[in-house]
Motif scaffolding. Structure first.
Motif, PDB file in Angstrom:
ATOM      1  N   HIS A   1     -35.229 -32.473 -38.870  1.00 29.73           N
ATOM      2  CA  HIS A   1     -36.601 -32.035 -39.186  1.00 29.73           C
ATOM      3  C   HIS A   1     -36.726 -31.770 -40.681  1.00 29.73           C
ATOM      4  O   HIS A   1     -35.825 -31.215 -41.310  1.00 29.73           O
ATOM      5  CB  HIS A   1     -36.918 -30.772 -38.386  1.00 29.73           C
ATOM      6  N   SER A   2     -37.871 -32.139 -41.242  1.00 27.07           N
ATOM      7  CA  SER A   2     -38.074 -32.000 -42.684  1.00 27.07           C
ATOM      8  C   SER A   2     -38.118 -30.547 -43.133  1.00 27.07           C
ATOM      9  O   SER A   2     -37.726 -30.233 -44.260  1.00 27.07           O
ATOM     10  CB  SER A   2     -39.374 -32.700 -43.097  1.00 27.07           C
ATOM     11  N   ASN A   3     -38.587 -29.646 -42.285  1.00 26.63           N
ATOM     12  CA  ASN A   3     -38.706 -28.232 -42.671  1.00 26.63           C
ATOM     13  C   ASN A   3     -37.563 -27.367 -42.167  1.00 26.63           C
ATOM     14  O   ASN A   3     -37.308 -26.294 -42.725  1.00 26.63           O
ATOM     15  CB  ASN A   3     -40.019 -27.652 -42.142  1.00 26.63           C
ATOM     16  N   LEU A   4     -36.917 -27.808 -41.110  1.00 28.95           N
ATOM     17  CA  LEU A   4     -35.868 -26.999 -40.485  1.00 28.95           C
ATOM     18  C   LEU A   4     -34.504 -27.545 -40.873  1.00 28.95           C
ATOM     19  O   LEU A   4     -33.997 -28.469 -40.255  1.00 28.95           O
ATOM     20  CB  LEU A   4     -36.042 -26.997 -38.967  1.00 28.95           C
ATOM     21  N   LYS A   5     -33.929 -26.969 -41.893  1.00 32.41           N
ATOM     22  CA  LYS A   5     -32.692 -27.496 -42.468  1.00 32.41           C
ATOM     23  C   LYS A   5     -31.494 -27.324 -41.537  1.00 32.41           C
ATOM     24  O   LYS A   5     -30.526 -28.082 -41.612  1.00 32.41           O
ATOM     25  CB  LYS A   5     -32.411 -26.829 -43.817  1.00 32.41           C
ATOM     26  N   THR A   6     -31.534 -26.310 -40.679  1.00 32.59           N
ATOM     27  CA  THR A   6     -30.410 -26.077 -39.784  1.00 32.59           C
ATOM     28  C   THR A   6     -30.631 -26.704 -38.411  1.00 32.59           C
ATOM     29  O   THR A   6     -29.786 -26.589 -37.530  1.00 32.59           O
ATOM     30  CB  THR A   6     -30.165 -24.570 -39.602  1.00 32.59           C
ATOM     31  N   PHE A   7     -31.779 -27.358 -38.227  1.00 34.96           N
ATOM     32  CA  PHE A   7     -32.089 -27.962 -36.928  1.00 34.96           C
ATOM     33  C   PHE A   7     -31.515 -29.373 -36.846  1.00 34.96           C
ATOM     34  O   PHE A   7     -31.810 -30.237 -37.662  1.00 34.96           O
ATOM     35  CB  PHE A   7     -33.602 -28.025 -36.717  1.00 34.96           C
ATOM     36  N   ALA A   8     -30.674 -29.589 -35.863  1.00 34.97           N
ATOM     37  CA  ALA A   8     -30.128 -30.921 -35.586  1.00 34.97           C
ATOM     38  C   ALA A   8     -29.715 -30.911 -34.129  1.00 34.97           C
ATOM     39  O   ALA A   8     -28.872 -30.114 -33.720  1.00 34.97           O
ATOM     40  CB  ALA A   8     -28.948 -31.242 -36.486  1.00 34.97           C
ATOM     41  N   SER A   9     -30.322 -31.788 -33.353  1.00 33.77           N
ATOM     42  CA  SER A   9     -30.082 -31.753 -31.918  1.00 33.77           C
ATOM     43  C   SER A   9     -29.975 -33.171 -31.370  1.00 33.77           C
ATOM     44  O   SER A   9     -30.724 -34.066 -31.763  1.00 33.77           O
ATOM     45  CB  SER A   9     -31.227 -31.009 -31.222  1.00 33.77           C
TER      46      SER A   9
END
Length: 236
Positions: free
Chosen positions: A19-27
């Motif tokens: 996600h472009s705004n959520l740097k720690t989001f990876a699923s």
């Protein structure tokens, strides 16, 4: 060509979503290849907070090369030929999005509820903040029948035994009957009975693990009283 691909049955693919705004989001999320791009966006909205209308999707291969912009909401995901391990990147186009500015990741940005000591002391009913005496009493203050709290886990119970237990080791021990079946025995340890209690309600602990209540209302298992830490971290 991608336009000639036909999606068969219930074929699916696992994509790495960022996600472009959520740097720690990876699923890693599995998608049916029959889902339309709009349905994919709807599924992602539930996971990252970016609305469908504000979402643009980019597909990258496992070598980080951009494969396609998923710009046609009516086309099935399979039209773009994604493979397992490809990355689907969410671009949030809304500058006022709930995901912008780190609000969904940085807890320091969230205003915390605070209450003054004076206001807290005026509250009625059960209080969830415990107050402990500052002095460290002796083991003798752990009297049989006293309400107590055992660490770790803040387990509540009643003192059933105070004394030496040679089979367990030198020094003093405190036997506790827990309010709930959180113990290891019924008061008998290594063939010696130190007290009586229901099965799985008993514990033998070093005094430093036990806090004894000195207030009369502590007889109620649900009440939170003033506990004092006993000296003594072995459990039996």
């Amino acid at each position: 060509m991608a336009s000639s691909i036909q999606v068969q049955g219930d074929e699916s693919v696992t994509l790495r979503v960022t996600h472009s705004n959520l740097k720690t989001f990876a699923s890693d999320i599995r998608f049916s290849l029959q889902l339309t791009v709009e349905a994919v966006k709807d599924k992602l909205w539930r996971k990252c907070g970016t609305s469908v209308n504000s979402m643009h999707l980019e597909l990258f291969d496992d070598a980080r090369n951009k494969v396609a912009d998923l710009s046609d909401n009516s086309k099935p995901l399979g039209f773009y030929s994604p493979l397992d391990g490809f990355r689907l990147h969410v671009l949030d186009l809304d500058p006022t999005s709930v995901s912008s500015g780190g609000w969904l990741e940085d807890t320091s940005l969230v205003e915390k509820y605070k209450i003054s000591e004076e206001a807290y002391n005026k509250r009625q009913g059960i209080k969830y903040k415990e107050k402990f005496t500052s002095q460290i009493p002796t083991t003798a203050e752990a009297k049989v029948g006293s309400r107590c709290e055992v660490e770790p886990g803040a387990k509540r119970g009643v003192v059933k035994f105070v004394g030496q237990a040679e089979p367990l080791g030198p020094g003093f021990w405190v036997g506790v009957q827990y309010d709930e079946p959180l113990g290891k025995h019924d008061g008998m340890v290594k063939g010696v009975r130190y007290f009586e209690c229901p099965p799985s309600h008993g514990g033998m602990l070093r005094p430093e693990k036990v806090k004894v209540c000195f207030e009369s209302h502590c007889s109620n298992p649900l009440n939170i009283g003033i506990f004092s830490i006993l000296r003594g971290a072995t459990f039996f």
